[in-house]
Scaffold this active site. Structure first.
Site, PDB file in Angstrom:
ATOM      1  N   CYS A  28       0.845  -1.197   0.000  1.00 37.68           N
ATOM      2  CA  CYS A  28       0.000   0.000   0.000  1.00 37.68           C
ATOM      3  C   CYS A  28       0.886   1.254   0.000  1.00 37.68           C
ATOM      4  CB  CYS A  28      -0.876  -0.002   1.245  1.00 37.68           C
ATOM      5  SG  CYS A  28      -1.789  -1.528   1.427  1.00 37.68           S
ATOM      6  N   ARG A  82       3.375   1.701  -7.422  1.00 42.63           N
ATOM      7  CA  ARG A  82       3.440   0.553  -6.504  1.00 42.63           C
ATOM      8  C   ARG A  82       2.268  -0.407  -6.734  1.00 42.63           C
ATOM      9  NH1 ARG A  82       6.293   2.127  -1.628  1.00 42.63           N
ATOM     10  NH2 ARG A  82       4.892   0.896  -0.317  1.00 42.63           N
ATOM     11  N   TRP A 132      -3.149  -1.965  -1.723  1.00 37.50           N
ATOM     12  CA  TRP A 132      -2.829  -3.183  -2.490  1.00 37.50           C
ATOM     13  C   TRP A 132      -3.343  -4.301  -1.604  1.00 37.50           C
ATOM     14  CZ3 TRP A 132      -0.727  -5.224  -6.928  1.00 37.50           C
ATOM     15  CH2 TRP A 132      -0.252  -6.526  -6.868  1.00 37.50           C
ATOM     16  N   ASN A 181      -0.287   0.165   6.180  1.00 35.04           N
ATOM     17  CA  ASN A 181       0.372  -0.740   5.237  1.00 35.04           C
ATOM     18  C   ASN A 181       1.000  -1.839   6.082  1.00 35.04           C
ATOM     19  OD1 ASN A 181       1.635  -1.972   3.136  1.00 35.04           O
ATOM     20  ND2 ASN A 181       3.287  -0.474   2.946  1.00 35.04           N
ATOM     21  N   GLY A 182       0.722  -3.110   5.745  1.00 34.99           N
ATOM     22  CA  GLY A 182       1.306  -4.213   6.505  1.00 34.99           C
ATOM     23  C   GLY A 182       0.225  -5.203   6.903  1.00 34.99           C
ATOM     24  N   GLU A 194      14.875 -21.750 -14.893  1.00 36.53           N
ATOM     25  CA  GLU A 194      14.557 -20.344 -14.606  1.00 36.53           C
ATOM     26  C   GLU A 194      15.732 -19.449 -14.957  1.00 36.53           C
ATOM     27  OE1 GLU A 194      11.991 -18.777 -14.110  1.00 36.53           O
ATOM     28  OE2 GLU A 194      12.656 -16.846 -13.335  1.00 36.53           O
ATOM     29  N   LYS A 203      15.465 -16.345 -17.589  1.00 35.74           N
ATOM     30  CA  LYS A 203      15.850 -14.967 -17.244  1.00 35.74           C
ATOM     31  C   LYS A 203      16.858 -14.420 -18.246  1.00 35.74           C
ATOM     32  CE  LYS A 203      13.291 -13.698 -14.044  1.00 35.74           C
ATOM     33  NZ  LYS A 203      12.320 -14.580 -14.716  1.00 35.74           N
ATOM     34  N   GLU A 248      15.043 -13.788 -21.676  1.00 34.88           N
ATOM     35  CA  GLU A 248      14.026 -12.730 -21.780  1.00 34.88           C
ATOM     36  C   GLU A 248      14.609 -11.357 -21.476  1.00 34.88           C
ATOM     37  OE1 GLU A 248      10.750 -13.084 -19.102  1.00 34.88           O
ATOM     38  OE2 GLU A 248      11.981 -13.651 -17.407  1.00 34.88           O
ATOM     39  N   HIS A 287      22.597 -36.877 -24.024  1.00 34.79           N
ATOM     40  CA  HIS A 287      21.579 -37.414 -24.954  1.00 34.79           C
ATOM     41  C   HIS A 287      21.344 -36.452 -26.117  1.00 34.79           C
ATOM     42  CE1 HIS A 287      20.683 -40.675 -22.217  1.00 34.79           C
ATOM     43  NE2 HIS A 287      20.750 -39.802 -21.245  1.00 34.79           N
ATOM     44  N   LYS A 294       3.705  -8.088 -19.030  1.00 34.83           N
ATOM     45  CA  LYS A 294       3.772  -8.519 -17.632  1.00 34.83           C
ATOM     46  C   LYS A 294       2.739  -9.617 -17.375  1.00 34.83           C
ATOM     47  CE  LYS A 294       5.114  -8.786 -13.475  1.00 34.83           C
ATOM     48  NZ  LYS A 294       6.350  -9.563 -13.276  1.00 34.83           N
TER      49      LYS A 294
HETATM   50  C1  AGP Z   1       8.700 -14.424 -16.036  1.00 33.84           C
HETATM   51  O1  AGP Z   1       9.917 -13.682 -15.943  1.00 33.84           O
HETATM   52  C2  AGP Z   1       7.925 -14.094 -17.272  1.00 33.84           C
HETATM   53  N1  AGP Z   1       7.630 -12.705 -17.317  1.00 33.84           N
HETATM   54  C3  AGP Z   1       6.740 -15.026 -17.533  1.00 33.84           C
HETATM   55  O2  AGP Z   1       7.288 -16.295 -17.789  1.00 33.84           O
HETATM   56  C4  AGP Z   1       5.686 -15.189 -16.410  1.00 33.84           C
HETATM   57  O3  AGP Z   1       6.244 -15.893 -15.336  1.00 33.84           O
HETATM   58  C5  AGP Z   1       4.519 -16.004 -16.990  1.00 33.84           C
HETATM   59  O4  AGP Z   1       3.929 -15.255 -18.023  1.00 33.84           O
HETATM   60  C6  AGP Z   1       3.458 -16.375 -15.950  1.00 33.84           C
HETATM   61  O5  AGP Z   1       2.886 -15.214 -15.432  1.00 33.84           O
HETATM   62  P1  AGP Z   1       1.914 -15.360 -14.160  1.00 33.84           P
HETATM   63  O6  AGP Z   1       2.744 -15.865 -13.021  1.00 33.84           O
HETATM   64  O7  AGP Z   1       1.396 -13.970 -13.911  1.00 33.84           O
HETATM   65  O8  AGP Z   1       0.828 -16.329 -14.516  1.00 33.84           O
END
Ligand code: AGP
Length: 609
Positions: free
Chosen positions: A2, A27, A76, A102-103, A485, A489, A492, A508, A604
């Site tokens: 928040c 935020r 939030w 907030n908290g 992961e 990272k 992307e 393999h 996002k």
């Molecule tokens: C992660 O860095 C990516 N931006 C992407 O893989 C993300 O994790 C994926 O789209 C899932 O999103 P969500 O957790 O909001 O469902």
């Protein structure tokens, strides 16, 4: 998290507060409100949704131009739906006090029950409304509001940053903090409190960083900081902020992603808040109490959330003996051979709670009669609303497109679920629970201590390998999802092709790719699989492949780059591994001049197929 702003000064306070909230919008929030005193009465105006809705209501609330003291809040939601009735400020039953917060107050249910027994009524689901009525109740026996405020805060366990108004002191504001950010802005003939510096940066660069366990009382021309425990005065140096607005919104970090990587210790603390027994020997997940321990658990997610689930499978199977199947949502939703029924539970993991494939998977699971469970960060999101039950990661808004702190919070929640179901199924002893919970409680400080050196090591290695066009990421066991992961990272953020692989799979086929232009990032921790991963590393080196090995002290490994981090036994070592992978990708992308917070082609939340 928040956003809070309080103002006491010489300007019309409502516009100052509204603009302050606007500067905290980054935020993330789902409702907003303002409180002020006028003609001896407290006025509270709140609205669901964005600030524009609040401004429309303020316009109808009549002129407040004479008001020079006000407070505001963007919420939030962490618990309690994002509706107007849950928006802040909240007033005490007698209308004398208003508060923004907030908290999370861990023990608010007990306090609420005691106040209800004394005749208090509650119009919201929030812990905040409980706190303001506790202060009103304590004011009956304490000499003044300051003492009542302090007494109530000493009874509230958990995290809080609060601003409090009293209709009998229309030009004074009270504020306090414990494990949640709150900063005091020192102006000329005006003073501010806020969750974050951007809220008042246009008016003053002079700040006092309040410490946990401190209270401040302020008006336009004075302020006093005291300890909540006994109200003894505290003196802090007034510091001057050099940041511009944009830097201030990132807390001084270059990017939101870096800020969110460094927020991870607090994310772990916040995810644990209210979810451990006082004796620290049991996990409390009341959201799951009405559901049976799953006979078969299907985890479905996308991207980073999928990697969290893949990692969590190890704990759920080993600690709770829950059989787990895991699948990416875009495959799950089109599979014709889905055999699901009432004995199956489908856990969908989604930071945004809006990912189309994951939402579709949830709906299909429900159509098949399976129990559905959501693990989300955004309260009131589609997945959160449609699942039979939902657990919130409480990570606060994740601004950067690349998911970092969300994954840490998801892994933390999966760990808590494994312990919780293990204790309910009777397969995890009290000693086993105490040991794991103690490890979890130690994580924030361990990670906090390591992040600066991790960042330095990541920066050095990124300069060395930024020109690579390809990368392997290798891991085994619970480090395999982390390898996936790490590769995601790097892909992307820096647009370098990176393959995450189970290290045992290299021979393999993929090893055909290895030569001196194709480096490998290997996760080789001090565990039972270390000899195996070391053999895989030797196979890579035999083909002139360069290697970064992320390992622990004392591990005998000879590669181009040995990156050592403190050993944590078992799968919880992931909480130190993951930030290394995040920082390496971040520094590589930043060094290459990429748009770190908004990488090309990415969104996002992928709300379309
Ligand atoms: C992660 O860095 C990516 N931006 C992407 O893989 C993300 O994790 C994926 O789209 C899932 O999103 P969500 O957790 O909001 O469902």
């Amino acid at each position: 998290m928040c956003g809070i702003i309080g103002y006491a000064g010489h300007r019309p306070a409502v516009p100052v507060v509204v603009e302050g909230l606007r500067r905290l919008e980054y935020r993330g929030y789902d409702s907003a409100g303002i409180g002020f005193c006028r003609s001896g009465e407290l006025h509270i105006v709140r609205a669901e949704g964005k600030l524009g809705n609040l401004e429309e209501k303020l316009a109808k609330a009549g002129p407040a131009v004479t008001v020079t003291c006000a407070m505001g809040h963007t919420r939030w939601a962490t618990h309690g739906a994002p509706e107007e009735r849950n928006a802040h400020p909240h007033a005490s039953n007698d209308g004398s006090l208003a508060i923004v917060h907030n908290g999370i107050i861990e023990n608010y249910q007990e306090i609420k029950a005691d106040l209800a027994a004394r005749g208090y009524v509650f119009r919201s689901d929030t812990d905040t409304e409980v706190l303001v009525n506790l202060i009103a109740e304590r004011r009956k026996s304490e000499p003044d509001l300051l003492h009542a405020f302090a007494a109530a805060l000493r009874e509230a366990h958990g995290a809080y940053a609060v601003c409090l108004f009293d209709r009998d002191e229309p030009d004074t504001m009270y504020a306090a903090r414990m494990a949640a950010p709150l900063i005091f802005g020192v102006g000329t003939g005006e003073n501010f409190v806020a969750s974050d510096i951007p809220a008042f940066l246009p008016y003053t660069r002079k700040v006092v960083f309040l410490e946990d366990g401190e209270i401040v009382r302020a008006d336009a021309n004075s302020y006093a900081v005291m300890r909540t425990s006994d109200l003894t005065p505290v003196t802090h140096e007034v510091k001057t902020i050099q940041w511009d607005m944009q830097a201030a919104q990132k807390g001084g970090y270059r990017h939101f992603m870096l800020k969110e990587i460094f927020e991870q210790p607090r994310v772990i603390t916040d995810a644990l808040t209210g979810r451990l027994s006082a004796a620290r020997d049991a996990v409390l997940l009341k959201e799951l109490d009405a559901l049976p321990v799953p006979k078969r658990l299907h985890i479905v997610a996308c991207g980073t959330s999928y990697h969290s689930g893949l990692w969590g499978r190890h704990l759920l199977e080993n600690w709770a003996h829950v059989p787990v199947q895991i699948e990416i949502a875009s495959e799950f939703r089109y599979r014709e051979s889905l055999m699901l029924g009432p004995d199956d539970m489908v856990l969908v993991i989604s930071q945004s709670g809006e990912t189309a494939d994951t939402l579709a998977a949830l709906r299909i699971a429900a159509e098949h009669g399976a129990q559905t469970l959501g693990l989300c960060n955004v309260v009131g999101s589609s997945i959160a609303r449609e699942a039979s039950a939902v657990l919130y990661t409480q990570a606060g808004p994740e601004i950067s497109v690349a998911s970092t702190k969300a994954m840490t919070s998801q892994m933390l929640m999966l760990t808590l679920m494994a312990i919780y179901w293990g204790q309910r199924a009777g397969v995890l002893s009290a000693e086993g629970r105490r040991e794991r919970i103690a490890q979890l409680l130690a994580l924030p400080a361990q990670l906090e201590a390591q992040l600066p050196s991790m960042h330095e090591q990541a920066r050095m290695l990124s300069r060395k390998y930024a020109q690579a066009r390809n990368f392997f990421y290798l891991g085994r066991g619970h480090c395999y999802p982390l390898a996936l992961e790490g590769a995601l990272k790097l892909k992307e953020l820096s647009y370098i092709h990176a393959e995450g692989y189970a290290a045992g799979e290299m021979k393999h086929g993929p090893i055909a790719l290895v030569d001196q232009t194709f480096p490998t990032f290997a996760i080789a921790l001090d565990d039972a699989l270390f000899p195996k991963i070391r053999s895989n590393i030797l196979e890579v080196q035999a083909r002139q492949g360069h290697v970064i090995a992320l390992t622990n002290p004392g591990m005998d490994i000879a590669v181009d780059n040995v990156w050592r981090i403190p050993a944590i036994s078992g799968p919880l070592s992931a909480f130190l591994v993951l930030p290394c992978l995040q920082l390496f990708s971040y520094e590589t992308a930043d060094y290459l001049g990429k748009d770190v917070d908004q990488p090309r082609n990415l969104a996002k939340s992928v709300t379309v197929e």
